[in-house]
Write an enzyme that holds these catalytic residues in place. Sequence first.
Site, PDB file in Angstrom:
ATOM      1  N   GLY A 106       0.846  -1.182   0.000  1.00 15.20           N
ATOM      2  CA  GLY A 106       0.000   0.000   0.000  1.00 15.20           C
ATOM      3  C   GLY A 106       0.876   1.225   0.000  1.00 15.20           C
ATOM      4  O   GLY A 106       2.106   1.121   0.001  1.00 15.20           O
ATOM      5  N   GLY A 108       2.851   3.320   1.497  1.00 15.29           N
ATOM      6  CA  GLY A 108       3.507   3.326   2.801  1.00 15.29           C
ATOM      7  C   GLY A 108       4.261   4.615   3.054  1.00 15.29           C
ATOM      8  O   GLY A 108       4.689   4.894   4.160  1.00 15.29           O
ATOM      9  N   LYS A 129       4.627  12.230  -2.045  1.00  9.69           N
ATOM     10  CA  LYS A 129       5.448  11.046  -1.763  1.00  9.69           C
ATOM     11  C   LYS A 129       6.554  11.440  -0.789  1.00  9.69           C
ATOM     12  O   LYS A 129       7.291  12.396  -1.036  1.00  9.69           O
ATOM     13  CB  LYS A 129       6.032  10.528  -3.083  1.00  9.69           C
ATOM     14  CG  LYS A 129       6.755   9.218  -2.941  1.00  9.69           C
ATOM     15  CD  LYS A 129       7.102   8.648  -4.300  1.00  9.69           C
ATOM     16  CE  LYS A 129       8.061   7.487  -4.161  1.00  9.69           C
ATOM     17  NZ  LYS A 129       8.564   7.048  -5.464  1.00  9.69           N
ATOM     18  N   GLY A 142       8.062   6.087   6.241  1.00 12.52           N
ATOM     19  CA  GLY A 142       7.145   6.887   5.434  1.00 12.52           C
ATOM     20  C   GLY A 142       7.770   8.116   4.807  1.00 12.52           C
ATOM     21  O   GLY A 142       7.093   8.907   4.151  1.00 12.52           O
ATOM     22  N   ARG A 199      -2.821   0.140  -9.744  1.00 13.35           N
ATOM     23  CA  ARG A 199      -1.785  -0.812 -10.161  1.00 13.35           C
ATOM     24  C   ARG A 199      -2.378  -2.182 -10.438  1.00 13.35           C
ATOM     25  O   ARG A 199      -3.478  -2.490  -9.957  1.00 13.35           O
ATOM     26  CB  ARG A 199      -0.758  -0.954  -9.014  1.00 13.35           C
ATOM     27  CG  ARG A 199      -0.177   0.372  -8.560  1.00 13.35           C
ATOM     28  CD  ARG A 199       0.100   0.379  -7.059  1.00 13.35           C
ATOM     29  NE  ARG A 199       0.323   1.753  -6.576  1.00 13.35           N
ATOM     30  CZ  ARG A 199       1.510   2.336  -6.476  1.00 13.35           C
ATOM     31  NH1 ARG A 199       2.584   1.656  -6.757  1.00 13.35           N
ATOM     32  NH2 ARG A 199       1.604   3.583  -6.074  1.00 13.35           N
ATOM     33  N   ASP A 268       3.107  -4.354  -8.487  1.00 17.67           N
ATOM     34  CA  ASP A 268       2.609  -3.141  -7.822  1.00 17.67           C
ATOM     35  C   ASP A 268       3.222  -1.893  -8.438  1.00 17.67           C
ATOM     36  O   ASP A 268       2.867  -0.778  -8.056  1.00 17.67           O
ATOM     37  CB  ASP A 268       2.894  -3.182  -6.312  1.00 17.67           C
ATOM     38  CG  ASP A 268       4.363  -3.418  -6.006  1.00 17.67           C
ATOM     39  OD1 ASP A 268       4.925  -4.402  -6.508  1.00 17.67           O
ATOM     40  OD2 ASP A 268       4.955  -2.605  -5.272  1.00 17.67           O
ATOM     41  N   ASN A 269       4.125  -2.077  -9.388  1.00 15.67           N
ATOM     42  CA  ASN A 269       4.732  -0.929 -10.074  1.00 15.67           C
ATOM     43  C   ASN A 269       4.300  -0.857 -11.533  1.00 15.67           C
ATOM     44  O   ASN A 269       5.008  -0.291 -12.358  1.00 15.67           O
ATOM     45  CB  ASN A 269       6.261  -1.007  -9.971  1.00 15.67           C
ATOM     46  CG  ASN A 269       6.752  -0.715  -8.566  1.00 15.67           C
ATOM     47  OD1 ASN A 269       6.087  -0.012  -7.814  1.00 15.67           O
ATOM     48  ND2 ASN A 269       7.887  -1.270  -8.211  1.00 15.67           N
TER      49      ASN A 269
HETATM   50  P1  AMP Z   1       8.290   0.821  -3.734  1.00 11.64           P
HETATM   51  O1  AMP Z   1       9.719   0.494  -3.546  1.00 11.64           O
HETATM   52  O2  AMP Z   1       8.040   2.293  -3.784  1.00 11.64           O
HETATM   53  O3  AMP Z   1       7.655   0.113  -4.881  1.00 11.64           O
HETATM   54  O4  AMP Z   1       7.569   0.338  -2.416  1.00 11.64           O
HETATM   55  C1  AMP Z   1       7.260  -0.999  -2.107  1.00 11.64           C
HETATM   56  C2  AMP Z   1       6.489  -1.059  -0.790  1.00 11.64           C
HETATM   57  O5  AMP Z   1       7.265  -0.588   0.306  1.00 11.64           O
HETATM   58  C3  AMP Z   1       5.234  -0.213  -0.789  1.00 11.64           C
HETATM   59  O6  AMP Z   1       4.255  -0.876  -0.013  1.00 11.64           O
HETATM   60  C4  AMP Z   1       5.693   1.059  -0.111  1.00 11.64           C
HETATM   61  O7  AMP Z   1       4.631   1.763   0.433  1.00 11.64           O
HETATM   62  C5  AMP Z   1       6.641   0.523   0.940  1.00 11.64           C
HETATM   63  N1  AMP Z   1       7.673   1.508   1.294  1.00 11.64           N
HETATM   64  C6  AMP Z   1       8.714   1.870   0.548  1.00 11.64           C
HETATM   65  N2  AMP Z   1       9.459   2.811   1.167  1.00 11.64           N
HETATM   66  C7  AMP Z   1       8.884   3.063   2.354  1.00 11.64           C
HETATM   67  C8  AMP Z   1       9.164   3.933   3.461  1.00 11.64           C
HETATM   68  N3  AMP Z   1      10.204   4.764   3.488  1.00 11.64           N
HETATM   69  N4  AMP Z   1       8.322   3.913   4.508  1.00 11.64           N
HETATM   70  C9  AMP Z   1       7.271   3.094   4.503  1.00 11.64           C
HETATM   71  N5  AMP Z   1       6.950   2.251   3.522  1.00 11.64           N
HETATM   72  C10 AMP Z   1       7.734   2.215   2.445  1.00 11.64           C
HETATM   73 MG    MG Z   2       6.477   1.160  -6.009  1.00  6.56          MG
END
Ligand code: AMP
Ligand code: MG
Length: 510
Positions: A106, A108, A129, A142, A199, A268-269
């Site tokens: 989700g 995050g 973001k 986050g 997604r 998810d991407n």
């Molecule tokens: P991503 O690498 O952006 O595709 O993220 C993959 C998953 O990790 C998603 O569920 C994001 O929301 C979570 N996520 C990535 N970076 C963070 C962060 N700094 N804090 C919390 N959740 C994260």
């Molecule tokens: Mg992502």
Amino acid sequence: MASLGSVSITVLKSTPMTATPGLAFDNSYARLPPQFFTQQLPEPVSSPGLIAVNHALARQLGIDPDWLESTAGIEMVAGNHLPEGAEPIATVYAGHQFGGWNPQLGDGRAVLLGELIGADGIRYDLQLKGSGRTPYSRGGDGRAPLGPVLREYIVSEAMAALGVPTTRALAAATTGDAVMREGMLPGAVLARVAQSHIRIGTFQFFAARQDLEALRALAEHVIQRHYPNAAKTENPVLALLEGVVANQARLIARWQLLGFIHGVMNTDNMLLSGETIDYGPCAFMDNFNADTVFSSIDHGGRYAYRNQPGIAQWNLSCLAQALLPLIDEDQERAVASAQAAIDAFPDLFLEAHTRGMNKKLGLASTLAEDEVLVQDLLAVMSTAEADFTLSFRRLAELACPESGGESVTGIFELPSTFEPWLQRWRERLAQDSLDPGARQQQMLAASPVFIPRNHLVEETINAAVRDGDFEPFHKLNEVLSAPFLYQSSLARYATPPRSEQIVHQTFCGT
Ligand code: AMP
Ligand code: MG
């Protein structure tokens, strides 16, 4: 500007609403059933500072760019002030990450502020973001470090200038707060815009829970928003799947034609809108090698350049699987229809790739043997370790040598091993109808000279993060905004890295 000296642990609890010129929200995703998201305010930051505002995009969205650059605008980008009409939510999804199933992901580290109808009549998500923790943050904080925010800003805007469907960067702000990664790093927030953030993993989330009602609501939402013609067909969900397959085939072809490596093609991407998303470990290739992998976490080379079309098809089959119960009540019939839609991918990809390659080679017609010509060119390029971008650019220059534009020969020349291939290419051109001038125009418009080269992106990020110097970032964005027009005064931005400048690994933005 982010300074590590001004780390603050105070968290403001209230996020005041401000009236915002030009921002008329209409939040259709927030009207979906409650299991689609969690209401989530962005967490305010200590000391918002302007990094950049994308004026052209702001105007496209109907937002006054000067307001966005004002204190109130920056406060909004940083998450300290909510614009009137925003209904911030963190959306839920699932996904296959490097092939492994993850039932619960989700936003995050992001919140969707809401949707705006742009001056172009198109509906856009406005997302922050790096805006703080959400229920989907799991272990993460986050937040986003400045480096990844700048990388996404540069590369997503470069992709847009190259004509590739992509999420966009509307603005970026420093937070004044440090984030803890390998050490303490300055934090930042990116205001991201996309036609939607839905997604393949969003569909997978509801399919895995057998929540048919939600799955149906989501399909209807996406059809209405992105594939309105599907609604008019006999089987709208199947037509939706076919539409997504076609869009992704075109998108991946464009990546391949530019030497772009996404690096983290998890389900998810991959967006239903057909836009590129997630500029974590991505990079453009310098010398051509189809096995190139940049991502530090991609040990098996799953997301190597040559694998991107196959992985896209694999991801689409995950979407197909999720949609099965909506395609036909009869499972066997549903599988047969979905399979046919997925099986169409290779031809659709090849068609888009061939069309693009023909432009790069200066051909108006297509012959069956052109595919061999293309494959042989790539083979010569690979053996010579020739720069992908500049090889095509040089071909464009050779198509009409006396045209008088500035040439890249000061920084690049095709190796002599290209000669036999060039001979075949010239013979092929002789059978084609285009005159040299028109041919060259077509080629120059299909083969950029400026791409966000990894060593330049790194250099830019280092200047900002280490020295607080954002000038290189602004300059690079400016150069990349006109990627097809060469000026020798900008030669350093077109030049491939020297061996000591080569960046071998890229990291995801977490
Ligand atoms: P991503 O690498 O952006 O595709 O993220 C993959 C998953 O990790 C998603 O569920 C994001 O929301 C979570 N996520 C990535 N970076 C963070 C962060 N700094 N804090 C919390 N959740 C994260
Ligand atoms: Mg992502």
